[in-house]
Scaffold this active site. Structure first.
Site, PDB file in Angstrom:
ATOM      1  N   ILE A  16       1.012  -1.187  -0.179  1.00  0.00           N
ATOM      2  CA  ILE A  16       0.057   0.019   0.051  1.00  0.00           C
ATOM      3  C   ILE A  16       0.851   1.245  -0.129  1.00  0.00           C
ATOM      4  O   ILE A  16       0.648   2.203  -0.666  1.00  0.00           O
ATOM      5  CB  ILE A  16      -1.137   0.032   1.414  1.00  0.00           C
ATOM      6  CG1 ILE A  16      -1.728  -1.457   1.110  1.00  0.00           C
ATOM      7  CG2 ILE A  16      -1.734   1.137   1.472  1.00  0.00           C
ATOM      8  CD1 ILE A  16      -2.643  -1.537   2.290  1.00  0.00           C
ATOM      9  N   THR A  40      12.086  -5.057   4.806  1.00  0.00           N
ATOM     10  CA  THR A  40      12.119  -6.458   5.179  1.00  0.00           C
ATOM     11  C   THR A  40      11.590  -7.380   4.067  1.00  0.00           C
ATOM     12  O   THR A  40      11.585  -6.865   2.724  1.00  0.00           O
ATOM     13  CB  THR A  40      10.687  -6.651   6.157  1.00  0.00           C
ATOM     14  OG1 THR A  40       9.593  -6.431   5.513  1.00  0.00           O
ATOM     15  CG2 THR A  40      10.773  -5.726   7.383  1.00  0.00           C
ATOM     16  N   THR A 134      -6.209  -1.158  10.520  1.00  0.00           N
ATOM     17  CA  THR A 134      -6.993  -2.174   9.794  1.00  0.00           C
ATOM     18  C   THR A 134      -8.427  -2.600  10.315  1.00  0.00           C
ATOM     19  O   THR A 134      -8.528  -2.184  11.568  1.00  0.00           O
ATOM     20  CB  THR A 134      -6.293  -3.530   9.615  1.00  0.00           C
ATOM     21  OG1 THR A 134      -7.043  -4.669   9.361  1.00  0.00           O
ATOM     22  CG2 THR A 134      -5.718  -3.714  10.849  1.00  0.00           C
ATOM     23  N   ASP A 135      -9.250  -2.720   9.439  1.00  0.00           N
ATOM     24  CA  ASP A 135     -10.644  -3.211   9.956  1.00  0.00           C
ATOM     25  C   ASP A 135     -10.701  -4.532  11.024  1.00  0.00           C
ATOM     26  O   ASP A 135     -11.365  -4.714  11.807  1.00  0.00           O
ATOM     27  CB  ASP A 135     -11.746  -3.507   9.148  1.00  0.00           C
ATOM     28  CG  ASP A 135     -11.193  -4.715   8.193  1.00  0.00           C
ATOM     29  OD1 ASP A 135     -10.171  -5.031   8.155  1.00  0.00           O
ATOM     30  OD2 ASP A 135     -12.094  -5.048   7.198  1.00  0.00           O
ATOM     31  N   GLU A 136      -9.365  -5.176  10.922  1.00  0.00           N
ATOM     32  CA  GLU A 136      -9.327  -6.478  11.686  1.00  0.00           C
ATOM     33  C   GLU A 136      -9.217  -6.192  13.236  1.00  0.00           C
ATOM     34  O   GLU A 136      -9.464  -7.120  14.054  1.00  0.00           O
ATOM     35  CB  GLU A 136      -8.183  -7.053  11.251  1.00  0.00           C
ATOM     36  CG  GLU A 136      -8.055  -7.691   9.776  1.00  0.00           C
ATOM     37  CD  GLU A 136      -7.181  -8.571   9.141  1.00  0.00           C
ATOM     38  OE1 GLU A 136      -6.511  -9.313   9.972  1.00  0.00           O
ATOM     39  OE2 GLU A 136      -6.821  -8.458   8.047  1.00  0.00           O
ATOM     40  N   TYR A 158      -1.584 -10.353  14.776  1.00  0.00           N
ATOM     41  CA  TYR A 158      -1.371  -9.213  14.174  1.00  0.00           C
ATOM     42  C   TYR A 158      -2.428  -8.200  14.349  1.00  0.00           C
ATOM     43  O   TYR A 158      -2.223  -7.030  14.702  1.00  0.00           O
ATOM     44  CB  TYR A 158      -1.906  -9.733  12.698  1.00  0.00           C
ATOM     45  CG  TYR A 158      -2.007  -8.310  11.588  1.00  0.00           C
ATOM     46  CD1 TYR A 158      -1.091  -7.412  11.347  1.00  0.00           C
ATOM     47  CD2 TYR A 158      -3.355  -8.229  10.960  1.00  0.00           C
ATOM     48  CE1 TYR A 158      -1.482  -6.417  10.448  1.00  0.00           C
ATOM     49  CE2 TYR A 158      -3.614  -7.149  10.037  1.00  0.00           C
ATOM     50  CZ  TYR A 158      -2.606  -6.276   9.882  1.00  0.00           C
ATOM     51  OH  TYR A 158      -2.957  -5.154   9.106  1.00  0.00           O
ATOM     52  N   LYS A 162      -2.018  -4.518  15.954  1.00  0.00           N
ATOM     53  CA  LYS A 162      -2.554  -3.238  15.346  1.00  0.00           C
ATOM     54  C   LYS A 162      -3.332  -2.316  16.342  1.00  0.00           C
ATOM     55  O   LYS A 162      -3.398  -1.067  16.339  1.00  0.00           O
ATOM     56  CB  LYS A 162      -3.310  -3.211  14.165  1.00  0.00           C
ATOM     57  CG  LYS A 162      -2.405  -4.110  12.770  1.00  0.00           C
ATOM     58  CD  LYS A 162      -1.183  -2.874  12.217  1.00  0.00           C
ATOM     59  CE  LYS A 162      -1.905  -1.588  11.683  1.00  0.00           C
ATOM     60  NZ  LYS A 162      -0.852  -0.971  10.874  1.00  0.00           N
TER      61      LYS A 162
HETATM   62  P1  NAD Z   1       3.443  -4.590   3.521  1.00  0.00           P
HETATM   63  O1  NAD Z   1       3.662  -5.819   4.293  1.00  0.00           O
HETATM   64  O2  NAD Z   1       3.191  -4.854   2.124  1.00  0.00           O
HETATM   65  O3  NAD Z   1       4.370  -3.566   3.736  1.00  0.00           O
HETATM   66  C1  NAD Z   1       4.836  -3.051   4.986  1.00  0.00           C
HETATM   67  C2  NAD Z   1       6.029  -2.285   4.707  1.00  0.00           C
HETATM   68  O4  NAD Z   1       6.674  -1.804   5.946  1.00  0.00           O
HETATM   69  C3  NAD Z   1       7.131  -3.130   3.935  1.00  0.00           C
HETATM   70  O5  NAD Z   1       8.026  -2.196   3.020  1.00  0.00           O
HETATM   71  C4  NAD Z   1       8.476  -3.264   5.122  1.00  0.00           C
HETATM   72  O6  NAD Z   1       9.974  -3.365   4.573  1.00  0.00           O
HETATM   73  C5  NAD Z   1       8.289  -2.072   5.812  1.00  0.00           C
HETATM   74  N1  NAD Z   1       8.552  -2.274   7.393  1.00  0.00           N
HETATM   75  C6  NAD Z   1       8.311  -3.521   8.001  1.00  0.00           C
HETATM   76  N2  NAD Z   1       8.852  -3.381   9.375  1.00  0.00           N
HETATM   77  C7  NAD Z   1       9.447  -2.067   9.269  1.00  0.00           C
HETATM   78  C8  NAD Z   1      10.272  -1.523  10.378  1.00  0.00           C
HETATM   79  N3  NAD Z   1      10.665  -2.043  11.546  1.00  0.00           N
HETATM   80  N4  NAD Z   1      10.738  -0.312   9.900  1.00  0.00           N
HETATM   81  C9  NAD Z   1      10.667   0.356   8.799  1.00  0.00           C
HETATM   82  N5  NAD Z   1       9.742  -0.240   7.713  1.00  0.00           N
HETATM   83  C10 NAD Z   1       9.369  -1.539   8.067  1.00  0.00           C
HETATM   84  O7  NAD Z   1       2.190  -4.077   4.137  1.00  0.00           O
HETATM   85  P2  NAD Z   1       0.739  -3.323   3.285  1.00  0.00           P
HETATM   86  O8  NAD Z   1      -0.068  -4.487   3.172  1.00  0.00           O
HETATM   87  O9  NAD Z   1       1.182  -2.254   2.629  1.00  0.00           O
HETATM   88  O10 NAD Z   1       0.358  -2.529   4.704  1.00  0.00           O
HETATM   89  C11 NAD Z   1       0.651  -1.434   4.983  1.00  0.00           C
HETATM   90  C12 NAD Z   1      -0.123  -0.874   6.088  1.00  0.00           C
HETATM   91  O11 NAD Z   1      -1.587  -0.908   5.976  1.00  0.00           O
HETATM   92  C13 NAD Z   1       0.057  -1.880   7.550  1.00  0.00           C
HETATM   93  O12 NAD Z   1       0.204  -0.778   8.563  1.00  0.00           O
HETATM   94  C14 NAD Z   1      -1.118  -2.593   7.439  1.00  0.00           C
HETATM   95  O13 NAD Z   1      -1.564  -2.817   8.850  1.00  0.00           O
HETATM   96  C15 NAD Z   1      -2.227  -1.693   7.038  1.00  0.00           C
HETATM   97  N6  NAD Z   1      -3.302  -2.234   6.324  1.00  0.00           N
HETATM   98  C16 NAD Z   1      -3.142  -3.030   5.308  1.00  0.00           C
HETATM   99  C17 NAD Z   1      -4.069  -3.914   4.657  1.00  0.00           C
HETATM  100  C18 NAD Z   1      -3.972  -4.755   3.479  1.00  0.00           C
HETATM  101  O14 NAD Z   1      -5.000  -5.203   3.143  1.00  0.00           O
HETATM  102  N7  NAD Z   1      -2.813  -5.227   3.124  1.00  0.00           N
HETATM  103  C19 NAD Z   1      -5.671  -3.436   4.938  1.00  0.00           C
HETATM  104  C20 NAD Z   1      -5.738  -2.536   5.859  1.00  0.00           C
HETATM  105  C21 NAD Z   1      -4.639  -1.809   6.561  1.00  0.00           C
HETATM  106  P1  TYD Z   2      -5.207 -12.771   3.708  1.00  0.00           P
HETATM  107  O1  TYD Z   2      -4.771 -12.263   2.280  1.00  0.00           O
HETATM  108  O2  TYD Z   2      -3.976 -13.418   4.502  1.00  0.00           O
HETATM  109  O3  TYD Z   2      -5.869 -11.598   4.455  1.00  0.00           O
HETATM  110  P2  TYD Z   2      -6.390 -11.376   5.959  1.00  0.00           P
HETATM  111  O4  TYD Z   2      -6.221 -12.552   6.707  1.00  0.00           O
HETATM  112  O5  TYD Z   2      -5.782 -10.247   6.531  1.00  0.00           O
HETATM  113  O6  TYD Z   2      -7.875 -11.120   5.722  1.00  0.00           O
HETATM  114  O7  TYD Z   2      -6.290 -13.584   3.816  1.00  0.00           O
HETATM  115  C1  TYD Z   2      -7.576 -13.367   3.151  1.00  0.00           C
HETATM  116  C2  TYD Z   2      -8.517 -14.686   3.476  1.00  0.00           C
HETATM  117  O8  TYD Z   2      -8.077 -15.630   2.530  1.00  0.00           O
HETATM  118  C3  TYD Z   2      -8.635 -14.998   4.926  1.00  0.00           C
HETATM  119  O9  TYD Z   2     -10.014 -15.614   5.194  1.00  0.00           O
HETATM  120  C4  TYD Z   2      -7.545 -16.255   4.824  1.00  0.00           C
HETATM  121  C5  TYD Z   2      -7.679 -16.947   3.421  1.00  0.00           C
HETATM  122  N1  TYD Z   2      -6.597 -17.370   2.829  1.00  0.00           N
HETATM  123  C6  TYD Z   2      -6.620 -19.049   2.171  1.00  0.00           C
HETATM  124  O10 TYD Z   2      -7.930 -19.437   2.292  1.00  0.00           O
HETATM  125  N2  TYD Z   2      -5.440 -19.356   1.740  1.00  0.00           N
HETATM  126  C7  TYD Z   2      -4.398 -18.720   1.559  1.00  0.00           C
HETATM  127  O11 TYD Z   2      -3.339 -19.207   1.165  1.00  0.00           O
HETATM  128  C8  TYD Z   2      -4.344 -17.435   2.008  1.00  0.00           C
HETATM  129  C9  TYD Z   2      -3.063 -16.543   2.282  1.00  0.00           C
HETATM  130  C10 TYD Z   2      -5.540 -16.733   2.707  1.00  0.00           C
END
Ligand code: NAD
Ligand code: TYD
Length: 352
Positions: A16, A40, A134-136, A158, A162
């Site tokens: 993101i 990372t 996150t909504d989680e 996780y 958060k």
């Molecule tokens: P991601 O895992 O793709 O990216 C996380 C980034 O943070 C990476 O570039 C990593 O190198 C960096 N990072 C991790 N630890 C670090 C540290 N100690 N210092 C500096 N950088 C560090 O995650 P994402 O999916 O892009 O999510 C970004 C944010 O949005 C997170 O806070 C996550 O909780 C939140 N979020 C994600 C989703 C989703 O669906 N992916 C939904 C809602 C909220």
């Molecule tokens: P994920 O992408 O890990 O997001 P989150 O757990 O944060 O919602 O998973 C999305 C949904 O898909 C979740 O219900 C778990 C399921 N899932 C599978 O069934 N198989 C998989 O290999 C993965 C990674 C997730």
């Protein structure tokens, strides 16, 4: 050059974050985007190729746990705003390794809050600490929708980490007067998502004719939002949101995992000109994730009515774009999965 407004974005080399950095760098020539990321396994500079040498973008490789580095950034660049995305973000990993999630997501957020507070102390005007959550954190909901008033009830390591960071952000607002905003978004999908998350993992496995691991019965429900729509919501909230507020962001787009995987199978079969049903034969039901949240569903009416944001990308269009992106970026996939990730993935699946 020196009168640019400095905005610190953490985690800007992740999924993101890279979309947010790209949007801000291109849209706001008056800003200097300081992109702090420790790279990372989930962070990758290839996610930022288009803006690598952009004059508004300064990448800083570093850890949000490194308080000296944080203080030196705030000292060198008078930072006006923080958009905090850096985190450990994958639920399955958090079940195997909760400590790392507590370190980055809780302690890292506290250190960033402390650095902002000590730099802005006595001059909070025009500053903003915007925390991406996150909504989680609301837990799992059987009926209805999460609103901003829904009690926090995290159920995975996780989401617990958060939720804790959200509480610290609010505590810094309350105890020290730090201007803060939190937004809580539903599941994102789109280009540059690391292929451990459901959608890119399934696409990658379909392309390589590998089993498609569906957890449990595949009946869990998620609300999916295209990542560029989330980046636009972050832009709108950062500029129009009110200090002290929480905003829910969602796509109003609920899917059972199994239905979503079947839809992806049919898109891939068409794109790769395979006989209809070829990819679906790869679906493999595997042992469920422990404590697997059944349903997330967001009520985003506050951000829609108060900020004027709404999702723009409909799901079939967003999925088509996402599949097309992964098919034409196979080299990116090979690069990001070539290192530490594969070792982890193999270990995890042996343990299942
Ligand atoms: P991601 O895992 O793709 O990216 C996380 C980034 O943070 C990476 O570039 C990593 O190198 C960096 N990072 C991790 N630890 C670090 C540290 N100690 N210092 C500096 N950088 C560090 O995650 P994402 O999916 O892009 O999510 C970004 C944010 O949005 C997170 O806070 C996550 O909780 C939140 N979020 C994600 C989703 C989703 O669906 N992916 C939904 C809602 C909220
Ligand atoms: P994920 O992408 O890990 O997001 P989150 O757990 O944060 O919602 O998973 C999305 C949904 O898909 C979740 O219900 C778990 C399921 N899932 C599978 O069934 N198989 C998989 O290999 C993965 C990674 C997730």
């Amino acid at each position: 050059m020196n009168d640019k407004k400095n905005i610190l974005i953490t985690g800007g080399a992740g999924f993101i974050g890279s979309h947010v950095v790209r949007l801000f760098v291109e849209k706001y020539p008056q800003y200097r985007i300081l992109n702090l990321d420790s790279l990372t396994y989930a962070g990758n500079l290839e996610n930022l190729r288009e803006i690598e040498n952009h004059p508004n973008h300064k990448f800083i490789k570093g850890d949000i746990l490194d308080i000296e580095l944080l203080n030196s950034i705030f000292k060198e660049y008078p930072v006006q705003g923080v958009i905090h995305l850096a985190a450990e973000s994958h639920v399955d990993r958090s079940i195997h390794n909760p400590d790392e999630f507590a370190m980055t997501n809780i302690i890292g957020t506290i250190r960033l809050l402390k650095a902002a507070h000590s730099a802005w102390h006595g001059q909070m005007n025009g500053k903003m600490f915007y925390h991406i959550s996150t909504d989680e954190v609301y837990g799992s909901i059987a009926d209805g929708y999460f609103t901003e008033q829904t009690p926090i009830d995290p159920r995975s390591p996780y989401s617990a980490s958060k939720a804790s960071s959200d509480h610290f952000v609010q505590a810094f607002g309350n105890s020290y007067g730090l201007p803060t905003i939190i937004s809580r978004c539903s599941n994102n999908y789109g280009p540059y998502q690391f292929p451990e998350k459901l959608i890119p993992l399934m696409i990658n496995n379909m392309v390589n004719s590998k089993p498609l691991p569906v957890y449990g019965k595949g009946e869990n429900i998620r609300d999916w939002l295209y990542v560029e729509d989330h980046a636009k919501a972050i832009d709108a909230i950062f500029h129009k949101g009110k200090s002290g507020e929480v905003y829910n962001i969602g796509g109003n787009n609920e899917w059972k995992n199994i239905d979503l995987v079947k839809l992806l199978c049919s898109i891939i079969d068409k794109k790769l000109e395979r006989a209809d049903g070829t990819s679906a034969k790869l679906i493999t039901y595997v042992k469920d994730r422990p404590g697997h949240d059944m349903r997330y569903a967001i009520d985003a009416s506050k951000v829609i009515s108060e900020i004027g944001w709404r999702p723009e990308t409909d799901f079939p269009e967003g999925l088509e774009k996402t599949v097309a992106w992964y098919l034409s970026n196979q080299q990116w996939l090979q690069h990001v999965t070539s290192g530490e990730y594969l070792k982890y993935y193999d270990k995890m699946y042996v343990n299942r």
